[in-house]
Design an enzyme around this catalytic site. Structure first.
Site, PDB file in Angstrom:
ATOM      1  N   MET A 257       0.817  -1.200   0.000  1.00 22.13           N
ATOM      2  CA  MET A 257       0.000   0.000   0.000  1.00 22.13           C
ATOM      3  C   MET A 257       0.862   1.266   0.000  1.00 22.13           C
ATOM      4  O   MET A 257       0.798   2.058  -0.913  1.00 22.13           O
ATOM      5  CB  MET A 257      -0.936  -0.007   1.219  1.00 22.13           C
ATOM      6  N   ASP A 258       1.679   1.440   1.046  1.00 21.41           N
ATOM      7  CA  ASP A 258       2.399   2.710   1.230  1.00 21.41           C
ATOM      8  C   ASP A 258       3.478   2.893   0.177  1.00 21.41           C
ATOM      9  O   ASP A 258       4.312   2.027  -0.027  1.00 21.41           O
ATOM     10  CB  ASP A 258       2.996   2.757   2.636  1.00 21.41           C
ATOM     11  N   GLU A 259       3.444   4.048  -0.460  1.00 25.88           N
ATOM     12  CA  GLU A 259       4.361   4.441  -1.538  1.00 25.88           C
ATOM     13  C   GLU A 259       4.106   3.648  -2.814  1.00 25.88           C
ATOM     14  O   GLU A 259       4.887   3.734  -3.748  1.00 25.88           O
ATOM     15  CB  GLU A 259       5.828   4.349  -1.095  1.00 25.88           C
TER      16      GLU A 259
END
Lengths: 166, 166
Positions: free
Chosen positions: B1-3
């Site tokens: 998810m993140d980045e």
């Protein structure tokens, strides 16, 4: 987690006794889901209880699971893979519960999911549907709903799991 | 998810501007983690912000990720596998965020974990450490912290991922 290291059935029995006056027993579940015991007018209530914040926070621990998983964790790289995303309110309760009762399982080895698409060597699970996407050794952990199934290698309790794996 | 589909860096920049008066830019991160930009006395604050309830609930969506994942989801069985259990307060925020921005991803195909021990065919990730336990095709999604790495097949953005996979 559920019906393998955590016991939601005991909590279901308590809730339907306290809130609806029914006295269900584990014997009645032989080969059935708990939901199948409920009268039709209460059928919808089970999902509501499960989705309540806190439902998974105070479940009892399944007998011998702490001791045996602690031993397994010395020999294997143990992961807790729990079908949880169907009930998003369960996620933080489940992780807090694990921290209380299985503090030797690191956050690195906890997985909350829907389908269990993991590449481990062994899976211990009470639900045969979780074996369908899994290629390793499958151990069906006995729970009232699965006692009639015969197609999988079975462990009836954590002592038996210890005998097979330790 | 993140980045990859969610943007925590943009939120870090905003937080450190509003609460500490720093004006960090993406260019400064070239090959570094955001944390490396912080003065030593603020080093401990980043984990505190990440662990705050709500941190992951209002992240911006990475450019083109919604459109491309919607198309990929027609051709592939797409799973979102997010390293999240290090920050238990993130779990419910992350699932609610996915429901808002990626409603076509079913709860069955969401996984919150530590180590990514999945048996999929392809993994798109910005962290090479997540490739170490994975046997399929690895696609490194470009993020400021990984731009100097050369050992993996790379997708610089979701348009490039679409070109490779659709």
């Amino acid at each position: 987690m559920d019906e393998v290291i955590a016991d939601p059935i005991d909590k279901f029995i308590t809730i339907y006794q306290q809130e609806h006056g029914y006295n269900y027993t584990l014997d009645q579940m032989h080969g059935k889901e708990f939901r199948e015991l409920l009268p039709p007018e209460l059928d919808h209530t089970l999902r509501e209880y499960i989705n309540r914040k806190g439902f998974f926070r105070d479940l009892k621990v399944i007998k011998d699971s702490q001791e045996v998983l602690a031993e397994l964790n010395k020999k294997y790289d143990v992961f807790i893979v729990s079908a949880a995303t169907e009930f998003p309110n369960s996620l933080e309760d489940k992780q807090a519960w694990l921290a209380d009762y299985f503090p030797f399982i690191s956050w690195t080895n906890i997985m909350f999911c829907g389908y269990k698409i993991v590449n481990t060597d062994i899976m211990i699970d009470d639900r045969t549907k979780n074996f369908t996407r899994f290629n390793g050794r499958k151990l069906l952990f006995t729970s009232p709903h699965n006692v009639m199934l015969t197609e999988y290698e079975r462990v009836n309790n954590w002592k038996e799991a210890a005998e097979k794996l330790l």
